[in-house]
Design a protein around this motif. Sequence first.
Motif, PDB file in Angstrom:
ATOM      1  N   ARG A  79       0.911  -1.180   0.266  1.00 57.81           N
ATOM      2  CA  ARG A  79      -0.109  -0.005  -0.088  1.00 57.81           C
ATOM      3  C   ARG A  79       0.811   1.230  -0.250  1.00 57.81           C
ATOM      4  O   ARG A  79       0.407   2.171  -0.664  1.00 57.81           O
ATOM      5  CB  ARG A  79      -0.948   0.043   1.169  1.00 57.81           C
ATOM      6  CG  ARG A  79      -1.883   1.221   1.222  1.00 57.81           C
ATOM      7  CD  ARG A  79      -2.817   1.353  -0.070  1.00 57.81           C
ATOM      8  NE  ARG A  79      -3.557   2.315  -0.113  1.00 57.81           N
ATOM      9  CZ  ARG A  79      -3.210   3.756  -0.921  1.00 57.81           C
ATOM     10  NH1 ARG A  79      -1.847   3.484  -1.486  1.00 57.81           N
ATOM     11  NH2 ARG A  79      -3.822   4.594  -0.952  1.00 57.81           N
ATOM     12  N   TRP A  80       1.951   1.174   0.854  1.00 54.16           N
ATOM     13  CA  TRP A  80       2.629   2.371   0.986  1.00 54.16           C
ATOM     14  C   TRP A  80       4.096   2.085   0.613  1.00 54.16           C
ATOM     15  O   TRP A  80       4.714   1.108   1.253  1.00 54.16           O
ATOM     16  CB  TRP A  80       2.609   3.153   2.186  1.00 54.16           C
ATOM     17  CG  TRP A  80       1.141   3.450   2.572  1.00 54.16           C
ATOM     18  CD1 TRP A  80       0.363   2.734   3.265  1.00 54.16           C
ATOM     19  CD2 TRP A  80       0.274   4.446   2.033  1.00 54.16           C
ATOM     20  NE1 TRP A  80      -0.792   3.361   3.607  1.00 54.16           N
ATOM     21  CE2 TRP A  80      -0.791   4.258   2.565  1.00 54.16           C
ATOM     22  CE3 TRP A  80       0.610   5.464   1.153  1.00 54.16           C
ATOM     23  CZ2 TRP A  80      -1.614   5.397   2.381  1.00 54.16           C
ATOM     24  CZ3 TRP A  80      -0.377   6.552   0.483  1.00 54.16           C
ATOM     25  CH2 TRP A  80      -1.558   6.209   1.343  1.00 54.16           C
TER      26      TRP A  80
ATOM     27  N   TYR B 173       2.486   5.605  -9.233  1.00 56.35           N
ATOM     28  CA  TYR B 173       3.125   5.151  -8.071  1.00 56.35           C
ATOM     29  C   TYR B 173       3.381   6.501  -7.141  1.00 56.35           C
ATOM     30  O   TYR B 173       3.757   6.277  -6.004  1.00 56.35           O
ATOM     31  CB  TYR B 173       4.349   4.279  -8.201  1.00 56.35           C
ATOM     32  CG  TYR B 173       3.939   2.898  -8.881  1.00 56.35           C
ATOM     33  CD1 TYR B 173       2.698   2.360  -8.737  1.00 56.35           C
ATOM     34  CD2 TYR B 173       4.781   2.287  -9.681  1.00 56.35           C
ATOM     35  CE1 TYR B 173       2.463   1.158  -9.302  1.00 56.35           C
ATOM     36  CE2 TYR B 173       4.490   1.047 -10.431  1.00 56.35           C
ATOM     37  CZ  TYR B 173       3.660   0.582 -10.272  1.00 56.35           C
ATOM     38  OH  TYR B 173       3.120  -0.721 -10.847  1.00 56.35           O
TER      39      TYR B 173
ATOM     40  N   LYS C 226       1.995   6.732  -3.749  1.00 57.64           N
ATOM     41  CA  LYS C 226       2.153   5.555  -2.756  1.00 57.64           C
ATOM     42  C   LYS C 226       3.347   5.881  -1.756  1.00 57.64           C
ATOM     43  O   LYS C 226       3.762   5.404  -1.110  1.00 57.64           O
ATOM     44  CB  LYS C 226       2.182   4.256  -3.395  1.00 57.64           C
ATOM     45  CG  LYS C 226       0.798   4.062  -4.171  1.00 57.64           C
ATOM     46  CD  LYS C 226       0.942   2.729  -4.726  1.00 57.64           C
ATOM     47  CE  LYS C 226       0.809   1.512  -3.761  1.00 57.64           C
ATOM     48  NZ  LYS C 226       0.566   0.314  -4.493  1.00 57.64           N
TER      49      LYS C 226
END
Length: 360
Positions: free
Chosen positions: A78-79, A98, A101
């Motif tokens: 997710r991160w 991206y 993120k």
Amino acid sequence: MKKNSYKAKYVHIIFRNEVKFGTRVVKFINDMKEHFDSSEHLFVTPHMVAYEAVKEYDNVILDEEDTNLINKYAPMCRWVICHGHFKASDMFKIKNKYLDKVIYRFWGGNFGFGYKKGQIIQNFIKLVLNADLRRRFNKFAAIGIAKNTDIITLSSKLKNDRFYRMPYTGTESESILEKVRDKGYVSDGIVNVAVYHRGTIEGNHIEILKKLERFGDRIRIYVPLSYGDKDYIEKVKAYIKENSAENVIIVDKFMEYEDYVTLMNKMDIAIFDCETSTALGNVAVYLFLKKKMILNRNGVIKKAFDEENIPHGFVDELDLISFEEFTKMPEYPEDVHYDMMPLGKKRSIEAWKKILTDFN
């Protein structure tokens, strides 16, 4: 490694090829089991040195594949939390999808590519690159910082104001600091002065040494040169040797943390002539030990000191003030070091919980 063979909520990429900072986060998240769920975290490093330091943990992998690690791991989590510098070319290779993120830990200093007078074509190219760099930073989910110095550096350049304290303090640091402070040291009556913390040009060592000559043998000067720019270090060493000042001591051997803090505790005054945000860990330690700080009048550290009302002296006054003014110690408020940088387990836990809660 097969694509998507690892999945985690947070993928931390340790970009720095060293064991002083990024690897501390690996140990911190994994060892503080009562505060963090280590199963949510995957730590990736392309550097064998960093990997060897933390390979005991089962959520650490070595990935030496020549590819953009953010693009590679973003689909698996997710991160993506980036620790330390990586090549500018890799920054521009991050896929746009991206960017939001990424939680990027800014590492002080200047932002972007610097312009040089007379280089019209090069400066135009840098202008274009800096514009895209700002766009990318503005899209990042958040920016990790050490302290207000980084906010001061970035706030005039970016719209992204999602700043989070991201400390790299080891869990043992505060106990070592308290041990060294409580032990104290016996002064021989000579004022000990430290000039910067490494051998790089922004320390302005030679000019500082020239300014301090007027105080003669009433002071003892320590010059830490254990790392930095080799050519610059040799230049500083040559100057000291040619001037054969007996009260100037070169510190060029690597020291373990406790030994280095013990040396710092012997100092009465520390001089940092840098204009950029650097060495905040050293600055925080000097403040913890209640040492006098003398700073560059135009520096970002000075601006951060002013925001927190932390007393300090100015480098450009060294050749003007009296010895009594030079050695007059400031009155610091309690826990003044926390105003510059989180130290110790409690503050580090609070800072990391804030990040992980907001990006849960």
